[in-house]
Design an enzyme around this catalytic site. Structure first.
Site, PDB file in Angstrom:
ATOM      1  N   GLN A 187       3.290   9.938   1.330  1.00 24.90           N
ATOM      2  CA  GLN A 187       4.599   9.288   1.300  1.00 24.90           C
ATOM      3  C   GLN A 187       5.443   9.705   0.105  1.00 24.90           C
ATOM      4  O   GLN A 187       6.645   9.431   0.079  1.00 24.90           O
ATOM      5  CB  GLN A 187       4.425   7.765   1.309  1.00 24.90           C
ATOM      6  CG  GLN A 187       3.893   7.244   2.626  1.00 24.90           C
ATOM      7  CD  GLN A 187       3.675   5.745   2.583  1.00 24.90           C
ATOM      8  OE1 GLN A 187       2.642   5.286   2.146  1.00 24.90           O
ATOM      9  NE2 GLN A 187       4.660   4.979   3.033  1.00 24.90           N
ATOM     10  N   CYS A 198       6.523  -0.449   6.762  1.00 24.65           N
ATOM     11  CA  CYS A 198       6.085   0.738   6.030  1.00 24.65           C
ATOM     12  C   CYS A 198       7.194   1.149   5.069  1.00 24.65           C
ATOM     13  O   CYS A 198       8.372   1.135   5.434  1.00 24.65           O
ATOM     14  CB  CYS A 198       5.823   1.860   7.041  1.00 24.65           C
ATOM     15  SG  CYS A 198       5.300   3.400   6.286  1.00 24.65           S
ATOM     16  N   LEU A 199       6.811   1.521   3.849  1.00 28.52           N
ATOM     17  CA  LEU A 199       7.827   1.931   2.867  1.00 28.52           C
ATOM     18  C   LEU A 199       8.567   3.193   3.314  1.00 28.52           C
ATOM     19  O   LEU A 199       9.677   3.444   2.870  1.00 28.52           O
ATOM     20  CB  LEU A 199       7.174   2.160   1.497  1.00 28.52           C
ATOM     21  CG  LEU A 199       6.581   0.913   0.822  1.00 28.52           C
ATOM     22  CD1 LEU A 199       5.923   1.288  -0.504  1.00 28.52           C
ATOM     23  CD2 LEU A 199       7.642  -0.154   0.605  1.00 28.52           C
ATOM     24  N   HIS A 213      -3.698   1.187   8.038  1.00 34.02           N
ATOM     25  CA  HIS A 213      -2.331   1.725   8.026  1.00 34.02           C
ATOM     26  C   HIS A 213      -2.227   2.887   7.022  1.00 34.02           C
ATOM     27  O   HIS A 213      -1.688   3.949   7.350  1.00 34.02           O
ATOM     28  CB  HIS A 213      -1.368   0.587   7.662  1.00 34.02           C
ATOM     29  CG  HIS A 213       0.057   0.990   7.478  1.00 34.02           C
ATOM     30  ND1 HIS A 213       1.071   0.532   8.290  1.00 34.02           N
ATOM     31  CD2 HIS A 213       0.656   1.819   6.569  1.00 34.02           C
ATOM     32  CE1 HIS A 213       2.213   1.067   7.885  1.00 34.02           C
ATOM     33  NE2 HIS A 213       1.998   1.843   6.843  1.00 34.02           N
ATOM     34  N   GLU A 214      -2.762   2.689   5.811  1.00 36.19           N
ATOM     35  CA  GLU A 214      -2.636   3.724   4.766  1.00 36.19           C
ATOM     36  C   GLU A 214      -3.489   4.951   5.080  1.00 36.19           C
ATOM     37  O   GLU A 214      -3.050   6.081   4.843  1.00 36.19           O
ATOM     38  CB  GLU A 214      -3.010   3.155   3.392  1.00 36.19           C
ATOM     39  CG  GLU A 214      -2.146   1.989   2.905  1.00 36.19           C
ATOM     40  CD  GLU A 214      -0.663   2.260   2.962  1.00 36.19           C
ATOM     41  OE1 GLU A 214      -0.250   3.424   2.829  1.00 36.19           O
ATOM     42  OE2 GLU A 214       0.106   1.297   3.166  1.00 36.19           O
ATOM     43  N   GLY A 222       0.832  -1.194   0.000  1.00 37.44           N
ATOM     44  CA  GLY A 222       0.000   0.000   0.000  1.00 37.44           C
ATOM     45  C   GLY A 222       0.866   1.242   0.000  1.00 37.44           C
ATOM     46  O   GLY A 222       2.045   1.193   0.365  1.00 37.44           O
ATOM     47  N   HIS A 282      -1.858   7.308   7.350  1.00 40.31           N
ATOM     48  CA  HIS A 282      -0.871   8.197   6.698  1.00 40.31           C
ATOM     49  C   HIS A 282      -1.505   9.535   6.298  1.00 40.31           C
ATOM     50  O   HIS A 282      -0.861  10.583   6.370  1.00 40.31           O
ATOM     51  CB  HIS A 282      -0.320   7.556   5.427  1.00 40.31           C
ATOM     52  CG  HIS A 282       0.860   6.659   5.637  1.00 40.31           C
ATOM     53  ND1 HIS A 282       2.056   7.109   6.137  1.00 40.31           N
ATOM     54  CD2 HIS A 282       1.041   5.330   5.401  1.00 40.31           C
ATOM     55  CE1 HIS A 282       2.922   6.093   6.191  1.00 40.31           C
ATOM     56  NE2 HIS A 282       2.320   5.003   5.753  1.00 40.31           N
TER      57      HIS A 282
HETATM   58 ZN   LIG Z   1       3.143   3.118   5.647  1.00 40.29          ZN
END
Ligand SMILES: [Zn+2]
Length: 170
Positions: free
Chosen positions: A49, A93-94, A135-136, A44, A139
């Site tokens: 991000q 997480c990226l 989670h997304e 995701g 963000h």
């Molecule tokens: Zn993340």
């Protein structure tokens, strides 16, 4: 080409703006996000991000039967209800590369969002998909999974990412 931002970049802590109407501009951003998400690879990605403060989330949900992943975009997603039952799952997480932690969250959720055609969608989500979405969507409000940990653990993780960056490992 946008790049994925890492902690402690302050942009990751900002709240993104609701989109009034989905136009080709937003769709272009979502396509770029899907490219970056698949390349990373990640399950995701939120627009924050890559430094874009708009409420856009892309999902790359693995298929248990090894068939094609479910890839889709949500514009202005919101969670309208949560199950009382909570479950613990490991998250990464990226924007916090190579770091993982067990996080407790509601097992099931109901979400509302707009698709590419400006159609309002309301769906129940469960399991891994519900987890990724929570989670997304976090963000979009400047929240990260490490915020559910103690400040001690959170600071250790951020320091590890800074070290990786310094060493050129990410
Ligand atoms: Zn993340």
């Amino acid at each position: 080409m946008n790049q994925i931002l890492y902690v402690p970049d302050p942009i990751l802590r900002q709240t993104s703006k609701k989109i009034k109407k989905i136009t080709s501009k937003e769709i272009d951003i979502s396509k770029k996000m899907i490219d970056l998400m698949l390349k990373a690879p990640g399950v995701g990605l939120a627009a924050n991000q890559i430094g874009i403060l708009k409420k856009i989330v892309t999902i790359n949900l693995p298929n248990e039967n090894n068939e094609k992943n479910k890839i889709y975009t949500l514009f202005n997603p919101i969670i309208t209800s949560y199950s009382k039952k909570k479950v613990i799952m490991e998250e990464g997480c990226l924007s916090i590369p190579k770091q993982f932690a067990d996080i407790e969250r509601p097992e099931n959720i109901t979400i509302e969002y707009l698709n590419e055609k400006n159609e309002k969608i309301k769906e129940k989500k469960q399991g891994y998909e519900a987890r990724i979405l929570q989670h997304e969507i976090d963000h979009l409000y400047g929240r990260l999974f490490i915020d559910y940990l103690s400040s001690l653990k959170r600071n250790i993780i951020i320091k590890k990412v800074l070290k990786l960056k310094k060493a050129g490992d990410i």
